[in-house]
Write an enzyme that holds these catalytic residues in place. Structure first.
Site, short mmCIF file in Angstrom:
data_model
loop_
_atom_site.label_atom_id
_atom_site.label_comp_id
_atom_site.label_asym_id
_atom_site.label_seq_id
_atom_site.Cartn_x
_atom_site.Cartn_y
_atom_site.Cartn_z
N LYS A 22 0.84 -1.20 0.00
CA LYS A 22 0.00 0.00 0.00
C LYS A 22 0.87 1.25 0.00
O LYS A 22 0.63 2.18 -0.78
CB LYS A 22 -0.92 -0.01 1.23
CG LYS A 22 -1.89 1.12 1.26
CD LYS A 22 -2.76 1.08 2.52
CE LYS A 22 -3.78 -0.03 2.40
NZ LYS A 22 -4.52 -0.25 3.67
N ARG A 92 -3.05 2.86 8.78
CA ARG A 92 -3.36 1.55 8.18
C ARG A 92 -2.11 0.69 8.04
O ARG A 92 -1.03 1.20 7.78
CB ARG A 92 -3.90 1.71 6.76
CG ARG A 92 -5.21 2.40 6.65
CD ARG A 92 -5.54 2.53 5.17
NE ARG A 92 -6.36 3.71 4.95
CZ ARG A 92 -7.60 3.66 4.45
NH1 ARG A 92 -8.13 2.51 4.11
NH2 ARG A 92 -8.28 4.76 4.28
N GLY A 101 -7.75 -7.39 4.97
CA GLY A 101 -8.62 -7.55 6.13
C GLY A 101 -7.97 -8.23 7.32
O GLY A 101 -8.60 -8.44 8.35
N MET A 103 -5.15 -7.30 9.04
CA MET A 103 -4.60 -6.46 10.09
C MET A 103 -5.48 -5.24 10.32
O MET A 103 -6.55 -5.14 9.73
CB MET A 103 -3.16 -6.09 9.72
CG MET A 103 -2.24 -7.31 9.86
SD MET A 103 -0.58 -6.94 9.38
CE MET A 103 -0.83 -6.53 7.67
N ARG A 336 -4.35 -1.12 -6.18
CA ARG A 336 -3.50 -2.31 -6.19
C ARG A 336 -3.96 -3.21 -7.33
O ARG A 336 -5.08 -3.04 -7.82
CB ARG A 336 -3.60 -3.05 -4.86
CG ARG A 336 -5.01 -3.47 -4.52
CD ARG A 336 -5.10 -4.04 -3.11
NE ARG A 336 -6.51 -4.23 -2.75
CZ ARG A 336 -6.93 -4.39 -1.52
NH1 ARG A 336 -6.08 -4.33 -0.51
NH2 ARG A 336 -8.22 -4.58 -1.27
N HIS A 452 -9.88 -29.43 7.93
CA HIS A 452 -8.89 -30.41 7.45
C HIS A 452 -9.26 -30.93 6.07
O HIS A 452 -8.44 -30.96 5.14
CB HIS A 452 -8.79 -31.56 8.45
CG HIS A 452 -7.84 -32.63 8.03
ND1 HIS A 452 -8.23 -33.78 7.38
CD2 HIS A 452 -6.49 -32.70 8.14
CE1 HIS A 452 -7.18 -34.51 7.13
NE2 HIS A 452 -6.10 -33.89 7.58
N SER A 775 14.30 -40.92 -16.51
CA SER A 775 13.08 -40.27 -16.08
C SER A 775 13.10 -40.27 -14.55
O SER A 775 13.09 -41.34 -13.93
CB SER A 775 11.87 -41.02 -16.62
OG SER A 775 10.71 -40.33 -16.24
N CYS A 843 8.82 -37.56 -13.93
CA CYS A 843 7.47 -38.09 -14.10
C CYS A 843 6.78 -38.34 -12.78
O CYS A 843 5.77 -39.01 -12.73
CB CYS A 843 7.50 -39.37 -14.93
SG CYS A 843 8.35 -40.74 -14.12
N TYR A 863 12.33 -32.58 -20.32
CA TYR A 863 10.88 -32.46 -20.28
C TYR A 863 10.35 -32.78 -18.89
O TYR A 863 11.04 -33.37 -18.07
CB TYR A 863 10.22 -33.38 -21.32
CG TYR A 863 10.39 -34.85 -21.06
CD1 TYR A 863 9.52 -35.54 -20.21
CD2 TYR A 863 11.43 -35.56 -21.66
CE1 TYR A 863 9.69 -36.89 -19.96
CE2 TYR A 863 11.60 -36.91 -21.41
CZ TYR A 863 10.73 -37.57 -20.56
OH TYR A 863 10.90 -38.90 -20.30
#
Lengths: 888, 888
Positions: A22, A92, A101, A103, A336, A452, A775, A843, A863
């Protein structure tokens, strides 16, 4: 001297780390000439100094704050605590990474018994002044002094009732003055001393409170969830107040420069006249759409539209803006980069390129690869008749159908039998992980978006609906009741993790279509990336899907799933239980045409592209009945025979079970993960690999005769020593060549190896002599490098490790660079030294994880291979990695 | 031009690799002036050329053989195939490493119908000539032509019977001539062509046969057992024959320059007059002791004694000599370093130093460290009344007593319960490995010295008696009968692997005493070695024994065995099954004084020396009843209740079993080796380590107050990530310091870690920041580096791997340098870079293996730790390693 405090217009380099997001933005806007109320920022370094000093503001910082305050007075022409033109400020938080939101914020600071009178006089609006003051006391009282919000609300209600007012709007200046008096009494009563009247004391206390709020529980949890380091700290912004609540020529609002849900062009937002910012958020009054501003304040609207356009051009991104109009004057309080959905992120990135605001590389870096995954989750087909039973929280997106089970063990066991299951629980615990892993989706009756089940399901990318109150489970009866339906174990249910719907039966799903922007962005990614992207696919459907998603081949075709198909298990079992070589050969002969069919389909779907086929990997006991259940059966039979000694049927059954048990026991292993599997199996039972290789090349020969281009690559699992690979390679070449000769076709025989035990990585120079490709099987390599059994770790202690931050990440999700990554680097370097053209892939599940893909780019792999749905994620992540660390 | 053939007197450098051991020695003896019959050697390179040419002698080599033969004729004054003075030769193999009796030899080559007559005439001894000829035809027929030995014996017997002779000695010249005729007919009949009469053809065929014999089955198996590379090849020695069978002034014998069993000084051997070498070996006549030569041939005796002395001084080692006396003239046919027992090796090495023949370093390198182990096996105390039931083959030395079990599963299960078992089987197979591992010793009724049981037991250093015919097992009844005794499962038996005795009951054993030479040699070793030697010891007795054997501390004190003592298991179980924190603390409080007592004893036994104590390592389920047996019990109870639904006792038992089963199941792991153990356990249940640390420092405090010097070092197991060690170290330091403060004593708190998962080694630089020492747990490190579960590998596939030479050695016995060793080297370098004073040890089984100790020297470790009985082995091996690779 360290500078702890910067006025917005003094900042030369708007450094987010130092000034927070900010603060940096306010400084940047100020410098760019946007209408921002003046102010200053205490740095994140000041936050650390505050904490190190035992939660007090060191004198040197306080001095700089007072100096900055003096400058602020100059800039505004007002005086802090002054009787004529009192300066009010907002205080702020502003961390380097946005934590909306989490803090604390305090508005209207600087008001006291004197300045409120001055404000009333200067504005000619006592109602406004006392409204500000009561707001200030309430926020300050709550945030700084720790007096619960509801105690203030209680006082307010009392005044309202006494005065007969039905809303805040109906309150008069006198009413607010009564409220202020009661608030001040409340504070004095609770604190044992009066509300601080000195504005400088107010400021110091407020700054300290914001710094402290970095460690409030909300903020700590938020950082943990979003993996934001605790060490960042927050900055504090002190800014001259402007007031949207000074009458009908005033107002306040928030706006996005484009639609953050869809990415469509056009300013999107809402505002309230005669209000302060918090009123918009609080939802007491219904705000108007931003378009209404064109009628209410046409000049302001024009100015605001122009500012939005300027801001977007300045920041080269869609902005989320807070603004206030004070008596016909427009101020920007914050801007922002706007948070956006996956779809919007893609559209905006592509649109901004087309509008010339950013280049393609920037566009590619703007989209979080993980977000693309969201766009690919299959959705429920809404055209079919759906029976919605209930609605819970949409905890993890995607649609899932499965047979209901009520405990994790059953989920795991049913899934092992090839059934699709939906795990339905009151709530889940770490002990349920194996069930969650095995299930198509999770439905719970309790717990919120951070329960959870929700966290784990999102982590695994499994659909999840949580906190579905309408669900009542009866674990004893193995049933549940939901939306009037009685559901038994084994019944089909579906969930829609995007909406929270729970549906009866199995529902049809459809693939989400790609938007044109999605296609464009991925095309750009392909132009930039250096890593190839392949998919893990075990059947023609997955291979075709992967190809549609842009996969450049199959990086891992597992063959064990082909063995586990329900109609094949009996043949596989008869192969394992064979007493003679002839019996075994007979079973293998039955499997051969089936395997050939499997490979035919996959090679055809990937026509022209390489398909890396891993020969059989798991230990043989995985195909046999479970040891424990056989032990139980045997014990039960033995007991039964005590009561019915003459029962011949029982005796026969007992003999049969004993025989099977003996075989299962002889194959049983204490640590199957480290046991008789992969090429170890083939060294003792070469017939199985011989059959598989024969099937591969027979399939390839058929395709060649059909004019297609099959490109099989044979991969040997679990190699740890060069001698293993040497023998396996000889086997593959011998069988392949004999099939090709029989069939009269030609095809290069390509043989490579998994690198999935540390020894293979450590002796890669030797192994590269016999391997055309490596691989990295990072799932197993992570298990052996850490010495973690994944099943056991995730069920027993990994949760604690992550909670207590013993490990920064789950190493099965994010590649552990220091350990597993080091082995990959060692092997890559050694392998390439011996065989410069060596192809190197990954892989494991990490092949679809952006952070791990970034590592693969740095390590110089050829790859990555991942599940079909993650192919677009990997394409974008690979492009980003190339942009960050591209090779010359 | 490559030289393929060397005359003995032409060799400049007697290179064993090229000339083989025998060839090199014959050349060396010739050059040194010893009386050696002349001859020449075809090199091992010629052997390779022979094999590469498809088992034929290349022309270039044949040319060199013929040239050498011509020189041999010059040197001897005889002519090969000559009518006047016929030259006869022997053709013998001779590999670079001695393989006694494994390959083929042909004597008297050069005889044919003509030369036998010439020999008879020249010697005036037709009986001798025809005896030689028939020996030659028989050997050549067997070795070169492949006609089985027994077919010749059959002909011989026929002649003997016909002529009425009762022994070979009784045969006349005419008899032998008849035998020769029948032999020649036999050859022609079997071959379809006559016996080769041309001596040069005979020679070529014989040379080819010896080269071929390198790959005969006996030789291949021998090399495998003795780990001799197949690539060496054999040389061929062609030597002029001398004859010990030319009358009573002739003879042949073998002798050692010292006693090869005890090492005592004095020539030791035996001889036969009027005989050829093979007669000594064949055992048809009983040879006379060498001393008798002093009477039979005094001059020869004097000359031989002098030659023995000269040979020992020349070779600076005890020699094993073959000699022949031909008509009063002494020839040496072979000399080589004598094979000797462990006791002799030690005595000879020390004696030779004292005699000034070798220096101490040479003496240290002369003794195979592994041999010392043999000297330390406890022996049966012969003074107690022993009941010998039977005698089998002494397959693996050492004495063992145990409760009899008849299958491997029971052996493993009983051992897990802390019982000592003796595994009694008809024979063993690879499936029995876990039982062999678990047993004190092995007794089989079938199989010889190279049977599976014998080989595996010797490999593991377990006592074993094989092929005990008097043993009859009844597996169904779980009994056996041996020497008139009926033995039931659970009865005690003892075996003496050094003598093959099987004894009734448990017998007392005693430690073998050390000879003065043993002490001297180890003292020299200590002066030379750089590696410290510690012992693995879990109790005061082992610690005391280790100290007596020269250990410089305890490198690994495991604490789990303390938990497994029969009287403690219930407390440990109640700790694990505790429902509340209070219950758990109560159990821990009961364990505390017991643990304190354990540590008190060990620290006292090692007073002044460091004791590295590893905190609890195994997963908790190891202390609970077996899951499978509980499942069986539960199934049986459930079935029983079907028949007796009202039985309340059964219902109560079922509840209890269900509860226990639930707990055991919740702790059950799929791969316990990679599961919730070591420091992972402590991160979730810190109380256990807290109790252990308290016990250690309370014990140390007691000892300090008693004026002793306890030196505990606390070792954290299974660390893979620095964060784990950091937390554990903080725990140890906190608890230790609080105990030391309570007790008012001071002691440095030393904390280090096991390095037993690859990640720990790979991140050693980080880990060294928190560790004062690393101890490489190479058992687990081998498991994780290879991805081998030891239990499963040894039972399932490792045997095949070793048989098929996929792996050169069992990596659990000999440290795998390329993989595990590389991790150790990486960790050592990284650790020392961060903390130069870091102590580095190894505490897996490899700590007592000489090859692995050699690696530890090269890797720069500080110490090795091994089982108490291997401490002397390690001291010598460390000295040898220092001599080979010593640091400056």
């Amino acid at each position: 001297m360290t500078r702890w405090v910067y006025l917005f217009d003094e900042v030369e380099r708007p450094d987010r780390q130092l000034l927070g997001g900010k603060g940096a933005n306010l400084a940047e806007m100020t410098r760019a000439g946007f209408p921002v109320p003046p102010g200053f920022t205490l740095t994140t370094a000041a936050c650390h100094a505050f904490q190190e000093a035992g939660e007090r503001i060191p004198d040197v910082i306080d001095d700089q704050v007072m100096t900055a305050l003096a400058r602020l007075e100059e800039r505004t022409g007002k005086v802090f605590g002054g009787m004529d033109q009192p300066l009010l400020v907002s205080v702020r938080s502003g961390a380097p990474i946005s934590m909306p939101g989490m803090m604390d914020t305090i508005l209207n600071l600087g008001l006291n018994a004197q300045t409120v009178v001055a404000l009333a006089e200067r504005t000619g609006n006592p109602r406004f002044a006392y409204d500000c003051y009561r707001r200030f006391i309430q926020m300050f009282g709550d945030v700084v002094l720790g007096i619960p919000h509801h105690e203030f609300e209680h006082e307010l209600e009392a005044v309202k009732t006494a005065a007969g007012r039905d809303s805040d709007q109906a309150m008069t200046a006198d009413d607010w003055q009564v409220v202020v008096e009661r608030y001040l009494r409340l504070v004095e009563r609770r604190l044992g001393q009066p509300f601080p009247q000195d504005p400088r004391t107010q400021l110091r206390l407020a700054i300290a409170a914001v710094f402290r709020s970095w460690n409030n529980q909300r903020a700590v949890v938020y950082r943990k969830v979003h993996k934001i380091p605790d060490s960042l700290g927050t900055a504090v912004n002190v800014q001259a107040m402007v007031f949207g609540n000074m009458g009908d020529d005033s107002g306040t609002g928030v706006a996005f420069t484009r639609n953050p849900s869809t990415g469509e062009r056009g300013v999107f937002g809402e505002y309230l006249t005669n209000a302060q910012g918090e009123d918009v958020v609080a939802g007491i009054r219904t705000p108007k759409p931003i378009a209404a501003l064109a009628t209410d304040m046409p000049a302001i609207y024009m100015q605001f539209m122009e500012l939005c356009d300027r801001l977007e051009r300045h920041y080269r991104d869609v902005q989320d803006i807070e603004f206030t109009v004070e008596q016909g004057r427009l101020f920007l309080l914050q801007t922002r980069s706007a948070k956006r959905t996956a779809a919007a992120a893609v559209k905006i990135a592509v649109d901004l390129v087309e509008e010339g605001l950013i280049d393609r590389e920037t566009a590619l870096l703007r989209v979080e690869p993980e977000q693309l995954h969201q766009l690919l989750h299959p959705r429920i087909r809404e055209d079919a008749g759906l029976e919605v039973l209930a609605k819970g929280l949409p905890a993890s997106p995607g649609a899932a159908s499965g047979q209901v089970v009520f405990d994790a063990d059953s989920a795991a066991e049913w899934a092992r039998q090839g059934r699709r299951v939906l795990l339905v629980r009151t709530e889940t615990t770490p002990e349920d992980i194996h069930g969650i892993l095995a299930a198509e989706g999770i439905l719970t009756s309790r717990g919120g978006m951070t329960s959870h089940a929700a966290v784990v399901a999102r982590g695994m990318g499994k659909p999840c609906v949580c906190g579905c109150d309408a669900l009542v489970i009866n674990p004893q009866a193995r049933t549940c009741r939901i939306g009037g339906r009685e559901v038994r174990e084994g019944d089909w249910l579906s969930i829609d993790g995007a909406t929270g719907r729970v549906l009866w039966g199995e529902v049809a799903r459809e693939q989400a279509g790609f938007s044109p922007e999605f296609e464009t962005l991925l095309r750009w990614a392909d132009e930039v990336r250096q890593l190839g992207v392949r998919a893990n696919a075990d059947n023609p459907e997955d291979a075709a899907r992967a190809r549609a998603f842009g996969a450049q081949g199959v990086g891992l075709c597992r063959t064990e799933h082909m063995f586990m198909a329900a109609d094949r298990v009996p043949i596989v079992q008869s192969m394992i239980l064979a007493q003679t070589e002839a019996e075994r050969q007979e079973a293998l002969a039955q499997l051969l045409p089936l395997q050939e069919g499997d490979f035919y389909g996959i090679l055809k779907a990937m026509n022209g592209l390489p398909v890396t086929i891993r020969l059989l990997d798991p230990p043989l006991h995985e195909f046999l009945p479970n040891l424990e259940s056989l032990v139980a059966r045997q014990a039960a039979l033995a007991t039964r025979l005590e009561y019915e000694p003459g029962n011949q049927a029982l005796q026969a059954e007992q003999r049969q079970v004993s025989e099977l048990l003996a075989k299962v026991r002889s194959l049983h292993e204490l640590n199957p993960m480290l046991g008789h599997r992969g090429c170890r199996l083939a060294l003792t039972f070469p017939e199985i690999y011989e059959m598989q290789v024969r099937a591969i090349y027979q399939a390839a020969a058929r395709l060649l005769r059909e004019g297609l281009q099959p490109r099989p690559e044979v991969m040997i699992p679990l190699v740890g020593h060069i001698a293993e690979l040497r023998r396996m390679r000889a086997l593959v070449e011998r069988v392949a060549q004999s099939v090709l000769d029989e069939q009269g076709v030609q095809l290069p025989v390509v043989v490579g190896t998994m690198i999935e035990v540390p020894r293979a990585a450590l002796t890669a120079a030797e192994i590269a002599e016999e391997a055309e490709f490596f691989s990295f099987g990072t799932n197993d390599l992570t298990q052996t490098t850490f010495g973690f059994s994944r099943d056991d770790a995730e069920g027993k202690f990994l949760h604690t490790y992550l909670e207590q931050k013993v490990l920064p990440d789950n190493p099965f999700a994010v590649l552990d660079e220091a350990g597993v990554g080091r082995l990959i680097t060692l092997a890559t370097e050694a392998g390439r030294r011996v065989r410069p053209e060596l192809k190197l892939g990954i892989c494991g599940e990490h092949g679809g994880d952006p952070a791990s893909i970034d590592f693969c780019q740095r390590a110089g792999l050829t790859y990555v291979s991942c599940s079909p749905f993650r192919v677009p994620v990997a394409r974008l992540a690979a492009a980003q990695a190339a942009l960050r660390h591209g090779r010359a």
